[in-house]
Design a protein around this motif. Structure first.
Motif, PDB file in Angstrom:
ATOM      1  N   UNK A  79       0.852  -1.186   0.000  1.00  0.00           N
ATOM      2  CA  UNK A  79       0.000   0.000   0.000  1.00  0.00           C
ATOM      3  C   UNK A  79       0.889   1.237   0.000  1.00  0.00           C
ATOM      4  N   UNK A  80       0.560   2.210  -0.837  1.00  0.00           N
ATOM      5  CA  UNK A  80       1.272   3.483  -0.858  1.00  0.00           C
ATOM      6  C   UNK A  80       0.527   4.458   0.056  1.00  0.00           C
ATOM      7  N   UNK A  81       1.265   5.130   0.933  1.00  0.00           N
ATOM      8  CA  UNK A  81       0.657   6.028   1.919  1.00  0.00           C
ATOM      9  C   UNK A  81       1.273   7.417   1.781  1.00  0.00           C
ATOM     10  N   UNK A  82       0.438   8.445   1.703  1.00  0.00           N
ATOM     11  CA  UNK A  82       0.896   9.831   1.726  1.00  0.00           C
ATOM     12  C   UNK A  82       0.700  10.396   3.110  1.00  0.00           C
ATOM     13  N   UNK A  83       1.732  11.059   3.651  1.00  0.00           N
ATOM     14  CA  UNK A  83       1.641  11.684   4.978  1.00  0.00           C
ATOM     15  C   UNK A  83       1.937  13.164   4.820  1.00  0.00           C
ATOM     16  N   UNK A  84       0.939  14.009   5.105  1.00  0.00           N
ATOM     17  CA  UNK A  84       1.131  15.447   4.962  1.00  0.00           C
ATOM     18  C   UNK A  84      -0.184  16.147   4.727  1.00  0.00           C
ATOM     19  N   UNK A  85      -0.097  17.379   4.205  1.00  0.00           N
ATOM     20  CA  UNK A  85      -1.287  18.139   3.866  1.00  0.00           C
ATOM     21  C   UNK A  85      -1.827  17.720   2.509  1.00  0.00           C
ATOM     22  N   UNK A  86      -2.886  18.413   2.055  1.00  0.00           N
ATOM     23  CA  UNK A  86      -3.548  18.016   0.820  1.00  0.00           C
ATOM     24  C   UNK A  86      -2.602  18.062  -0.378  1.00  0.00           C
ATOM     25  N   UNK A  87      -1.666  19.025  -0.421  1.00  0.00           N
ATOM     26  CA  UNK A  87      -0.732  19.100  -1.533  1.00  0.00           C
ATOM     27  C   UNK A  87       0.174  17.884  -1.604  1.00  0.00           C
ATOM     28  N   UNK A  88       0.695  17.461  -0.467  1.00  0.00           N
ATOM     29  CA  UNK A  88       1.539  16.270  -0.416  1.00  0.00           C
ATOM     30  C   UNK A  88       0.744  15.026  -0.788  1.00  0.00           C
TER      31      UNK A  88
END
Length: 327
Positions: A79-88
């Motif tokens: 699974x790919x996970x993004x951690x940050x605000x909406x832009x990230x």
């Protein structure tokens, strides 16, 4: 479709041993990265789940890091996970879209519209624990000239508001109050209006506006009082363009939006669509500043806005729980 039918047809169950490849923008500071790693160790490591945290110090490397995470996830059924605000999150999702990999988020931004709209907890502990149990559901994304957006895309005054907001954040810190103060300061200054041609369903409309805003987030549209908000669940996007007015009238429009009554304003054009083409009346090739999920770039006109032909498969709570968690 009812929530039960949606689960039966659309949900993807994540294998219990699927590893997580987490891409995090470290621009907020190494301290936040250390805290994130501590919670990941406790929640994921404690549950015996493998993960890799990839901190990105240079925003220019975010897209490349996300692509590498997707490649690794494909090879290892992860699974790919993004951690940050909406832009990230948008940058990581852009690399994930069409790959077949599930996508997940750990909200770390100021407003977190994307995660909130899908009922994902704001707390890092809770959103990390959700990774262990959530299934992946298809969610709609928007595209403008090949550039994806999860929440919104805009040109005109709105990108300027975002640029000024970043300057204020660097000086005074990150908070919603600072963001609102920055927006008010920007609107009090003089700004040029845009002349645009919008082609929609075979019809051409010319407008003069301070900004063209295209929304793909029901929660955000509901907060400003747009009647088109429910139509996003029917596979549409929403276009909003205030008519050309003076600075004081512009501020009053913003106040109506803050009160959740923007649709009631006489000086606002809005409609739902699946695809539109935006050009300049001169027909000359122009390069314009545009913001997608808070990140400002330049694109060549004409601008083609449309719903992506394929969804993003997002790890999120079950529909009933997600609806209850929206705030």
């Amino acid at each position: 479709m009812t929530p039960t039918a949606e689960r039966a047809v659309s949900a993807l169950t994540i294998p219990p041993d699927a590893p997580f490849f987490i891409v995090m923008n470290a621009g907020s500071g190494r301290k936040q990265g250390d805290l994130t790693r501590e919670i990941l160790d406790r929640e994921l490591g404690g549950a015996g789940r493998r993960y890799e945290l990839r901190l990105v110090d240079d925003p220019a490397e975010l897209a490349a890091t996300a692509r590498m995470a997707v490649e690794d996830a494909i090879q290892q059924n992860g699974v790919v996970v993004g951690a940050g605000g909406d832009g990230t999150l948008c940058a990581v999702a852009q690399a994930t879209l069409g790959s077949g990999c599930p996508f997940a988020v750990l909200p770390r931004g100021t407003f977190n519209y994307f995660s909130r709209d899908h009922g994902i907890p704001a707390g890092l502990d809770e959103s990390t624990r959700l990774l262990l149990t959530a299934r992946a559901y298809p969610v709609q994304v928007g595209v403008v000239n090949g550039r994806m957006f999860l929440v919104n895309a805009s040109l005109g005054l709105y990108p300027k508001l975002l640029e000024d907001r970043e300057i204020y954040k660097q000086q005074f810190g990150r908070s919603r109050l600072i963001a609102l103060f920055s927006a008010a300061a920007t609107m009090l200054r003089a700004h040029r209006h845009l002349r645009l041609h919008i082609e929609h369903e075979g019809q051409m409309r010319e407008i003069r506006t301070s900004t063209l805003f295209v929304g793909n987030n029901r929660l955000q549209l509901e907060q400003i009082g747009m009647r088109e908000a429910p139509l996003l669940e029917q596979g549409l996007l929403a276009a909003i363009a205030p008519r050309a007015v003076g600075r004081i009238a512009q501020i009053f429009l913003s106040l109506r939006g803050a009160a959740g009554r923007l649709s009631d304003a006489d000086n606002v054009i809005s409609f739902a669509f699946r695809s539109i083409t935006v050009t300049h009346p001169s027909k000359r090739r122009r390069r314009v500043k545009i913001a997608t999920d808070g990140e400002v770039t330049h694109l060549d006109m004409p601008l083609e806005f449309h719903v992506a032909p394929e969804p993003l498969f997002l790890l999120k709570p079950e529909p009933e729980i997600a609806l209850a968690n929206r705030s």
